[in-house]
Motif scaffolding. Structure first.
Motif, PDB file in Angstrom:
ATOM      1  N   ALA A  31       0.901  -0.816   0.025  1.00 44.70           N
ATOM      2  CA  ALA A  31      -0.038   0.169   0.171  1.00 44.70           C
ATOM      3  C   ALA A  31       0.673   0.895   0.177  1.00 44.70           C
ATOM      4  CB  ALA A  31      -1.074  -0.193   1.287  1.00 44.70           C
ATOM      5  N   ARG A  32       1.804   1.183   0.847  1.00 45.34           N
ATOM      6  CA  ARG A  32       2.969   2.237   0.390  1.00 45.34           C
ATOM      7  C   ARG A  32       3.391   2.421  -1.286  1.00 45.34           C
ATOM      8  NH1 ARG A  32       3.420   5.378   5.255  1.00 45.34           N
ATOM      9  NH2 ARG A  32       4.774   6.356   3.806  1.00 45.34           N
ATOM     10  N   ILE A  33       3.561   1.282  -1.832  1.00 47.91           N
ATOM     11  CA  ILE A  33       4.287   2.241  -2.598  1.00 47.91           C
ATOM     12  C   ILE A  33       4.584   3.044  -3.494  1.00 47.91           C
ATOM     13  CG2 ILE A  33       6.141   0.072  -4.337  1.00 47.91           C
ATOM     14  CD1 ILE A  33       5.476  -2.485  -2.723  1.00 47.91           C
ATOM     15  N   PRO A  34       3.119   2.747  -4.504  1.00 43.45           N
ATOM     16  CA  PRO A  34       2.892   3.842  -4.822  1.00 43.45           C
ATOM     17  C   PRO A  34       3.406   5.389  -4.274  1.00 43.45           C
ATOM     18  CG  PRO A  34       0.742   2.027  -4.902  1.00 43.45           C
ATOM     19  CD  PRO A  34       2.323   1.938  -3.988  1.00 43.45           C
ATOM     20  N   GLU A  35       2.862   5.148  -3.104  1.00 44.09           N
ATOM     21  CA  GLU A  35       3.092   6.748  -2.424  1.00 44.09           C
ATOM     22  C   GLU A  35       4.974   7.152  -2.745  1.00 44.09           C
ATOM     23  OE1 GLU A  35       3.128   8.768   2.085  1.00 44.09           O
ATOM     24  OE2 GLU A  35       1.528   7.521   1.512  1.00 44.09           O
ATOM     25  N   GLN A  36       5.475   6.142  -2.336  1.00 48.53           N
ATOM     26  CA  GLN A  36       6.488   6.223  -2.207  1.00 48.53           C
ATOM     27  C   GLN A  36       7.282   6.218  -3.670  1.00 48.53           C
ATOM     28  OE1 GLN A  36       7.950   3.169   1.700  1.00 48.53           O
ATOM     29  NE2 GLN A  36       9.229   4.141   0.456  1.00 48.53           N
ATOM     30  N   VAL A  37       7.047   5.361  -4.024  1.00 45.39           N
ATOM     31  CA  VAL A  37       7.448   5.973  -5.730  1.00 45.39           C
ATOM     32  C   VAL A  37       7.813   7.204  -6.107  1.00 45.39           C
ATOM     33  CG1 VAL A  37       6.971   5.499  -8.309  1.00 45.39           C
ATOM     34  CG2 VAL A  37       7.484   3.634  -6.654  1.00 45.39           C
ATOM     35  N   ALA A  38       5.882   7.834  -6.499  1.00 45.14           N
ATOM     36  CA  ALA A  38       5.492   8.914  -6.905  1.00 45.14           C
ATOM     37  C   ALA A  38       6.433   9.926  -6.111  1.00 45.14           C
ATOM     38  CB  ALA A  38       3.888   9.695  -6.038  1.00 45.14           C
ATOM     39  N   GLU A  39       7.162   9.990  -4.530  1.00 50.84           N
ATOM     40  CA  GLU A  39       7.510  10.587  -3.834  1.00 50.84           C
ATOM     41  C   GLU A  39       9.013  11.199  -4.623  1.00 50.84           C
ATOM     42  OE1 GLU A  39       9.432  10.956   0.804  1.00 50.84           O
ATOM     43  OE2 GLU A  39       7.476  10.899   0.528  1.00 50.84           O
ATOM     44  N   ALA A  40       9.360  10.385  -4.556  1.00 48.53           N
ATOM     45  CA  ALA A  40      11.270   9.718  -5.313  1.00 48.53           C
ATOM     46  C   ALA A  40      11.211  10.463  -6.899  1.00 48.53           C
ATOM     47  CB  ALA A  40      11.608   8.661  -5.007  1.00 48.53           C
ATOM     48  N   LEU A  41       9.980  10.156  -7.088  1.00 50.65           N
ATOM     49  CA  LEU A  41       9.810  10.581  -9.082  1.00 50.65           C
ATOM     50  C   LEU A  41       9.216  12.224  -8.617  1.00 50.65           C
ATOM     51  CD1 LEU A  41       8.231   8.177 -10.361  1.00 50.65           C
ATOM     52  CD2 LEU A  41      10.056   8.979 -10.751  1.00 50.65           C
ATOM     53  N   GLU A  42       8.356  13.087  -7.421  1.00 51.37           N
ATOM     54  CA  GLU A  42       8.379  13.956  -7.511  1.00 51.37           C
ATOM     55  C   GLU A  42       9.780  14.895  -7.013  1.00 51.37           C
ATOM     56  OE1 GLU A  42       6.635  17.720  -7.456  1.00 51.37           O
ATOM     57  OE2 GLU A  42       5.986  16.520  -8.179  1.00 51.37           O
ATOM     58  N   MET A  43      10.712  14.321  -6.126  1.00 57.49           N
ATOM     59  CA  MET A  43      11.667  14.995  -5.638  1.00 57.49           C
ATOM     60  C   MET A  43      12.761  15.095  -6.810  1.00 57.49           C
ATOM     61  SD  MET A  43      13.982  13.347  -2.382  1.00 57.49           S
ATOM     62  CE  MET A  43      12.825  13.105  -2.008  1.00 57.49           C
ATOM     63  N   THR A  44      13.100  14.434  -7.904  1.00 60.52           N
ATOM     64  CA  THR A  44      13.447  14.219  -8.873  1.00 60.52           C
ATOM     65  C   THR A  44      13.335  15.330  -9.972  1.00 60.52           C
ATOM     66  OG1 THR A  44      13.356  11.949  -9.654  1.00 60.52           O
ATOM     67  CG2 THR A  44      15.124  12.309  -7.855  1.00 60.52           C
ATOM     68  N   GLY A  45      12.488  15.338 -10.283  1.00 63.92           N
ATOM     69  CA  GLY A  45      11.756  16.086 -11.040  1.00 63.92           C
ATOM     70  C   GLY A  45      10.758  15.137 -12.501  1.00 63.92           C
ATOM     71  N   MET A  46      10.533  14.054 -12.268  1.00 63.94           N
ATOM     72  CA  MET A  46      10.260  12.599 -12.686  1.00 63.94           C
ATOM     73  C   MET A  46       8.748  12.413 -13.301  1.00 63.94           C
ATOM     74  SD  MET A  46      12.692  12.842 -15.524  1.00 63.94           S
ATOM     75  CE  MET A  46      12.481  11.289 -15.770  1.00 63.94           C
ATOM     76  N   ALA A  47       7.528  12.983 -12.045  1.00 66.99           N
ATOM     77  CA  ALA A  47       6.857  13.124 -12.055  1.00 66.99           C
ATOM     78  C   ALA A  47       5.761  12.705 -13.040  1.00 66.99           C
ATOM     79  CB  ALA A  47       6.186  13.754 -11.074  1.00 66.99           C
ATOM     80  N   GLY A  48       6.190  13.541 -14.340  1.00 70.77           N
ATOM     81  CA  GLY A  48       5.489  13.326 -15.395  1.00 70.77           C
ATOM     82  C   GLY A  48       5.775  11.961 -15.983  1.00 70.77           C
ATOM     83  N   TYR A  49       6.846  11.796 -15.877  1.00 66.93           N
ATOM     84  CA  TYR A  49       7.362   9.828 -16.826  1.00 66.93           C
ATOM     85  C   TYR A  49       7.117   9.255 -16.224  1.00 66.93           C
ATOM     86  CZ  TYR A  49       9.723  14.259 -18.561  1.00 66.93           C
ATOM     87  OH  TYR A  49      10.036  15.660 -19.271  1.00 66.93           O
ATOM     88  N   ALA A  50       6.363   8.733 -15.267  1.00 63.81           N
ATOM     89  CA  ALA A  50       6.238   7.495 -14.189  1.00 63.81           C
ATOM     90  C   ALA A  50       6.078   6.710 -15.142  1.00 63.81           C
ATOM     91  CB  ALA A  50       4.979   7.574 -13.937  1.00 63.81           C
ATOM     92  N   ARG A  51       5.230   6.641 -17.002  1.00 61.23           N
ATOM     93  CA  ARG A  51       4.629   5.426 -17.106  1.00 61.23           C
ATOM     94  C   ARG A  51       5.556   5.607 -18.856  1.00 61.23           C
ATOM     95  NH1 ARG A  51       1.137   2.560 -14.638  1.00 61.23           N
ATOM     96  NH2 ARG A  51      -0.180   1.536 -16.651  1.00 61.23           N
ATOM     97  N   ARG A  52       6.286   6.466 -18.671  1.00 58.42           N
ATOM     98  CA  ARG A  52       8.173   5.694 -19.935  1.00 58.42           C
ATOM     99  C   ARG A  52       8.219   4.937 -19.824  1.00 58.42           C
ATOM    100  NH1 ARG A  52       9.395  11.637 -22.738  1.00 58.42           N
ATOM    101  NH2 ARG A  52       7.022  12.622 -22.541  1.00 58.42           N
ATOM    102  N   TYR A  53       8.916   4.611 -20.436  1.00 61.22           N
ATOM    103  CA  TYR A  53      10.047   3.003 -20.933  1.00 61.22           C
ATOM    104  C   TYR A  53      11.060   3.857 -20.521  1.00 61.22           C
ATOM    105  CZ  TYR A  53       6.701  -0.173 -21.023  1.00 61.22           C
ATOM    106  OH  TYR A  53       5.984  -0.954 -20.746  1.00 61.22           O
ATOM    107  N   PRO A  54      12.124   3.584 -20.478  1.00 58.75           N
ATOM    108  CA  PRO A  54      13.280   3.886 -20.488  1.00 58.75           C
ATOM    109  C   PRO A  54      14.468   3.970 -21.970  1.00 58.75           C
ATOM    110  CG  PRO A  54      13.674   2.049 -18.787  1.00 58.75           C
ATOM    111  CD  PRO A  54      12.086   2.132 -19.698  1.00 58.75           C
ATOM    112  N   ARG A  55      13.720   3.435 -23.059  1.00 62.71           N
ATOM    113  CA  ARG A  55      13.838   3.725 -23.621  1.00 62.71           C
ATOM    114  C   ARG A  55      13.454   5.338 -24.750  1.00 62.71           C
ATOM    115  NH1 ARG A  55      10.809  -0.187 -24.745  1.00 62.71           N
ATOM    116  NH2 ARG A  55       8.026   0.141 -25.311  1.00 62.71           N
TER     117      ARG A  55
END
Length: 369
Positions: A128-152
């Motif tokens: 239950a906590r994983i999505p929240e922590q993932v979102a927080e880490a992406l927000e912290m690194t400025g990548m919140a808008g790229y969550a659904r993309r692939y590395p390529r």
């Protein structure tokens, strides 16, 4: 589950760093491959919340030191501590550290959010906590808008941000950075330097060990810099200490590219190729040999204190500055001069000068000037 791991799990679930595991102590660590010593009796402490840069040329032992902390290499002597834990015998996945490497190491078949969640799932964080922590880490690194993309689908700089987000998502007490910016171009590297500095301000309790061969990275990010060469620690201090008052010739040349000129101590100062330069000499006796250390940007053109005349042998335009290489009695002196509308030509005789307080004398018995 024992009390300590249980408490660590709770802190991870709450998105907080495990402060009991913050800080690094490397006690007499030696690493060798087939009798070839690649890290020799390293003693180093990174305080909780401190950024320590390991700076040195290729083959100096800095990456081996980081890998010993991470658990990827086994010391033949010495111990590694994270906080109050001796982790020398623990495998990497049980050390609770975050790590970012040069080539990102993202899983190409996973989306960004899945990559960032990988460490949390491996550590069996509450689902239950994983999505929240993932979102927080992406927000912290400025990548919140790229969550659904692939590395390529990401640029190199964006991939590196994802790698940092993945390391931060587990809320480690210790973060290891292994030349994380070396694969980026100059513009992206400058931007990521600013991002790493911001992250450090936002995570003041996390200890960071940052391996780099780039002095700009070390000077920009580190609270202290450990200078390494030939498998040994050569110097350690704040960026200001190592830059303004280096203690060794290697540090002076590697951190800031200083002029290093052989001089002889006199009763009035020092002698450089028959020219007397007036400056403090500490406790050095007259007649002793020493090395004059002076940064190129602290040298002026024209008459002034400690004036030296010589012949211009090379000129390099570097945008904001001209770097003059001047022959002074057989010794080459580099001077970085700003806003020269009409720089001298090769073969011209010029006068350079520097203030005594801007120079450092290196050598046995000299002191720090």
């Amino acid at each position: 589950m024992s009390a300590a791991p249980a408490a660590a799990a709770v802190r991870a679930a709450e998105g907080k760093p495990d402060l009991a595991h913050s800080g690094i102590r490397i006690d007499g660590v030696t690493v060798a491959y087939d009798r070839n010593i690649v890290l020799d009796s390293l003693d180093l402490t990174v305080e909780p919340g401190e950024v320590m840069a390991l700076l040195g040329p290729s083959g100096s032992g800095k990456t081996t030191a980081l890998r010993a902390v991470a658990g990827f290499v086994r010391p033949v002597a010495g111990r590694v501590f994270l906080g109050d834990r001796d982790v020398t015998d623990l495998p990497p996945h049980r050390r609770g550290i975050g790590m970012v490497v040069q080539q990102y190491a993202l899983f190409p078949h996973m989306r960004v959010d899945e990559n960032v969640a990988f460490g949390l799932r491996a550590r069996k964080a509450p689902k239950a906590r994983i999505p929240e922590q993932v979102a927080e880490a992406l927000e912290m690194t400025g990548m919140a808008g790229y969550a659904r993309r692939y590395p390529r689908e990401l640029s190199g700089g964006q991939q590196q941000r994802v790698a940092i987000a993945r390391a931060l998502a587990i809320r480690p007490g210790v973060l290891l950075l292994d030349e994380p910016l070396s694969a980026l171009d100059a513009r992206l590297r400058s931007g990521m330097l600013a991002e790493l500095a911001r992250l450090h301000r936002e995570l003041p309790d996390v200890s960071i060990l940052h391996v780099t061969h780039d002095q700009v990275e070390a000077l920009t990010l580190a609270d202290r810099i450990a200078v390494m060469d030939q498998a040994r620690l050569r110097d350690c201090g704040t960026p200001q200490e190592l830059y303004r008052r280096p203690r060794t010739e290697f540090t002076a040349s590697f951190v800031g590219n200083a002029n290093l000129l052989p001089v002889t101590v006199t009763d009035e100062g020092v002698d450089l190729a028959g020219r007397t330069l007036r400056m403090p000499t500490g406790e050095a006796a007259a007649g002793a040999g020493a090395t004059l250390c002076i940064r190129p940007h602290l040298i002026g053109l024209g008459d002034g204190p400690n004036a030296l005349r010589g012949e211009v042998v090379e000129i390099q335009w570097q945008g904001a500055t001209h770097r003059l290489h001047v022959d002074i009695g057989g010794h080459r002196l580099k001077a970085d001069l700003r806003e020269l509308k009409q720089p001298p030509a090769i073969g011209d005789t010029v006068t350079l000068h520097f203030a005594a307080q801007d120079a450092v004398l290196l050598g046995s018995g000299v002191g720090d000037g």
